[in-house]
Design a protein around this motif. Structure first.
Motif, PDB file in Angstrom:
ATOM      1  N   ASP A 199      19.614   1.822  12.638  1.00 16.70           N
ATOM      2  CA  ASP A 199      20.910   1.183  12.872  1.00 16.70           C
ATOM      3  C   ASP A 199      21.617   0.862  11.558  1.00 16.70           C
ATOM      4  O   ASP A 199      22.843   1.020  11.447  1.00 16.70           O
ATOM      5  N   LEU A 200      20.848   0.450  10.550  1.00 20.52           N
ATOM      6  CA  LEU A 200      21.438   0.153   9.248  1.00 20.52           C
ATOM      7  C   LEU A 200      21.985   1.424   8.602  1.00 20.52           C
ATOM      8  O   LEU A 200      23.118   1.441   8.088  1.00 20.52           O
ATOM      9  N   VAL A 201      21.208   2.499   8.634  1.00 22.15           N
ATOM     10  CA  VAL A 201      21.638   3.766   8.043  1.00 22.15           C
ATOM     11  C   VAL A 201      22.900   4.279   8.722  1.00 22.15           C
ATOM     12  O   VAL A 201      23.869   4.687   8.058  1.00 22.15           O
ATOM     13  N   ASP A 202      22.920   4.265  10.055  1.00 20.17           N
ATOM     14  CA  ASP A 202      24.087   4.765  10.782  1.00 20.17           C
ATOM     15  C   ASP A 202      25.340   3.965  10.435  1.00 20.17           C
ATOM     16  O   ASP A 202      26.429   4.529  10.273  1.00 20.17           O
ATOM     17  N   ALA A 203      25.196   2.652  10.309  1.00 17.21           N
ATOM     18  CA  ALA A 203      26.344   1.812   9.962  1.00 17.21           C
ATOM     19  C   ALA A 203      26.859   2.135   8.562  1.00 17.21           C
ATOM     20  O   ALA A 203      28.083   2.214   8.346  1.00 17.21           O
ATOM     21  N   ARG A 204      25.955   2.340   7.613  1.00 13.51           N
ATOM     22  CA  ARG A 204      26.375   2.664   6.248  1.00 13.51           C
ATOM     23  C   ARG A 204      27.049   4.041   6.203  1.00 13.51           C
ATOM     24  O   ARG A 204      28.034   4.236   5.479  1.00 13.51           O
ATOM     25  N   CYS A 205      26.530   4.999   6.963  1.00 11.66           N
ATOM     26  CA  CYS A 205      27.155   6.329   7.000  1.00 11.66           C
ATOM     27  C   CYS A 205      28.562   6.249   7.584  1.00 11.66           C
ATOM     28  O   CYS A 205      29.503   6.875   7.059  1.00 11.66           O
ATOM     29  N   ARG A 206      28.728   5.488   8.646  1.00  7.43           N
ATOM     30  CA  ARG A 206      30.068   5.324   9.238  1.00  7.43           C
ATOM     31  C   ARG A 206      31.025   4.686   8.244  1.00  7.43           C
ATOM     32  O   ARG A 206      32.217   5.008   8.216  1.00  7.43           O
ATOM     33  N   SER A 207      30.506   3.803   7.399  1.00  5.46           N
ATOM     34  CA  SER A 207      31.373   3.105   6.439  1.00  5.46           C
ATOM     35  C   SER A 207      31.937   4.047   5.385  1.00  5.46           C
ATOM     36  O   SER A 207      32.954   3.737   4.753  1.00  5.46           O
ATOM     37  N   VAL A 208      31.275   5.198   5.165  1.00  3.46           N
ATOM     38  CA  VAL A 208      31.794   6.168   4.184  1.00  3.46           C
ATOM     39  C   VAL A 208      32.402   7.384   4.881  1.00  3.46           C
ATOM     40  O   VAL A 208      32.685   8.396   4.238  1.00  3.46           O
ATOM     41  N   GLY A 209      32.573   7.302   6.203  1.00  8.72           N
ATOM     42  CA  GLY A 209      33.382   8.297   6.885  1.00  8.72           C
ATOM     43  C   GLY A 209      32.689   9.391   7.657  1.00  8.72           C
ATOM     44  O   GLY A 209      33.316  10.396   8.005  1.00  8.72           O
ATOM     45  N   PHE A 210      31.376   9.237   7.972  1.00  8.69           N
ATOM     46  CA  PHE A 210      30.757  10.283   8.792  1.00  8.69           C
ATOM     47  C   PHE A 210      29.659   9.710   9.678  1.00  8.69           C
ATOM     48  O   PHE A 210      29.134   8.619   9.434  1.00  8.69           O
ATOM     49  N   VAL A 211      29.343  10.470  10.730  1.00  5.06           N
ATOM     50  CA  VAL A 211      28.254  10.131  11.642  1.00  5.06           C
ATOM     51  C   VAL A 211      27.140  11.147  11.420  1.00  5.06           C
ATOM     52  O   VAL A 211      27.383  12.355  11.497  1.00  5.06           O
ATOM     53  N   PRO A 212      25.922  10.726  11.108  1.00  4.16           N
ATOM     54  CA  PRO A 212      24.840  11.669  10.826  1.00  4.16           C
ATOM     55  C   PRO A 212      24.563  12.599  12.008  1.00  4.16           C
ATOM     56  O   PRO A 212      24.591  12.168  13.165  1.00  4.16           O
TER      57      PRO A 212
END
Length: 298
Positions: A199-212
């Motif tokens: 959940d932490l990783v996904d949130a950080r990825c969304r913050s820089v503009g992408f969904v893993p």
């Protein structure tokens, strides 16, 4: 009112099923039912609404449950304290963990200090862990993320960097770090949603503009490194879980903070044995040493 009645009542209240409660107590269903009926007669009110063998606590039962849990909790604490005074090296330390990557090293150190003490470890979800902690069924929990509560003492012991794991031969394998945004077109392997790290990783990825883009999602964190090594995808693996024996390169994330906190939890109202105090010291000292090693490497 008898102590046995309270123990039986708690089992039925938690499971809400006569058959399952009888099985957990190793008694017959008829014996269990009669004991609960006697308790209700002593109290003068019904404690459950009944549908076949299913029971659900009513308003009387819910009120009484809080008192019964508190009473049995205090008695168990007194029993534990006396055991500790009479034979501190012959008890059992009950542990629950949501993160186990460094647990073998910690338990090895603790076993050297207390060779005759038994310990029992359960790998649980955060919710399961908290239920057992509130019931007094575990002494300490090693948890990520930390848990804040009025009844829980939460001591953060380590800030664990989450690293990008890539197989040898990958375009990033010779790098020491990478901006998170540069990973947007990669294929990922990871644990399922609901795990704190995921959940932490996904949130950080969304913050820089992408969904893993996940090509593998599982519930066994220890398996991720083998999938990365096999070239199935890249992954996010906590620094405490990296395996130097595998053909994997680990990179730090440059542009966002990607760190999970590891905390030691205990119940504020629970008696803490001498052995449990020693376990806390081992955990704190272990992660303090690990933090110093991290500082020397950066």
């Amino acid at each position: 009112m008898e102590l046995l009645q309270l123990h039986y009542f708690l089992a039925v209240a938690r499971l809400e099923h006569v058959t399952e409660a009888a099985r957990s107590l190793h008694v017959t269903q008829s014996s269990l039912s009669k004991t609960i009926q006697r308790l209700e007669e002593d109290l003068g009110v019904p404690l459950f609404d009944r549908t076949g063998r299913k029971l659900r606590l009513n308003e009387f039962g819910n009120r009484f449950l809080q008192r019964a849990e508190r009473a049995l909790f205090e008695l168990e604490q007194g029993q534990q304290e006396l055991k500790d005074l009479s034979g501190p090296e012959h008890g059992t330390l009950e542990l629950a963990v949501t993160t186990a990557s460094r647990l073998p090293q910690i338990l090895s150190i603790f076993r050297q200090k207390h060779p005759h003490l038994h310990f029992h470890v359960q790998m649980l979800t955060t919710d399961e862990m908290l239920v057992r902690l509130h019931r007094g069924e575990v002494d300490f929990c090693l948890s990520s993320p930390p848990v804040k509560s009025d009844e829980i003492h939460c001591e953060t012991v380590y800030a664990d960097p989450i690293l990008v794991a890539v197989p040898h031969g990958h375009r990033l394998a010779n790098r020491h770090s990478v901006p998170l945004s540069e990973l947007k077109d990669e294929w990922f392997i990871g644990v399922k949603k609901g795990y704190a790290t995921r959940d932490l990783v996904d949130a950080r990825c969304r913050s820089v503009g992408f969904v893993p883009n996940y090509v593998y999602e599982g519930d066994e964190p220890a398996r991720l490194s083998s999938l990365v090594e096999a070239g199935i995808g890249i992954g996010f693996i906590p620094g405490t879980a990296k395996n130097p024996r595998e053909r994997i390169s680990y990179l730090r994330v440059e542009d966002v903070q990607l760190v999970r906190e590891i905390a030691l939890l205990s119940h504020k109202n629970r008696y803490i044995s001498r052995a449990a105090h020693d376990f806390r010291e081992v955990v704190v000292e272990y992660f303090a040493t690990l933090s110093l090693e991290d500082q020397h490497q950066t």
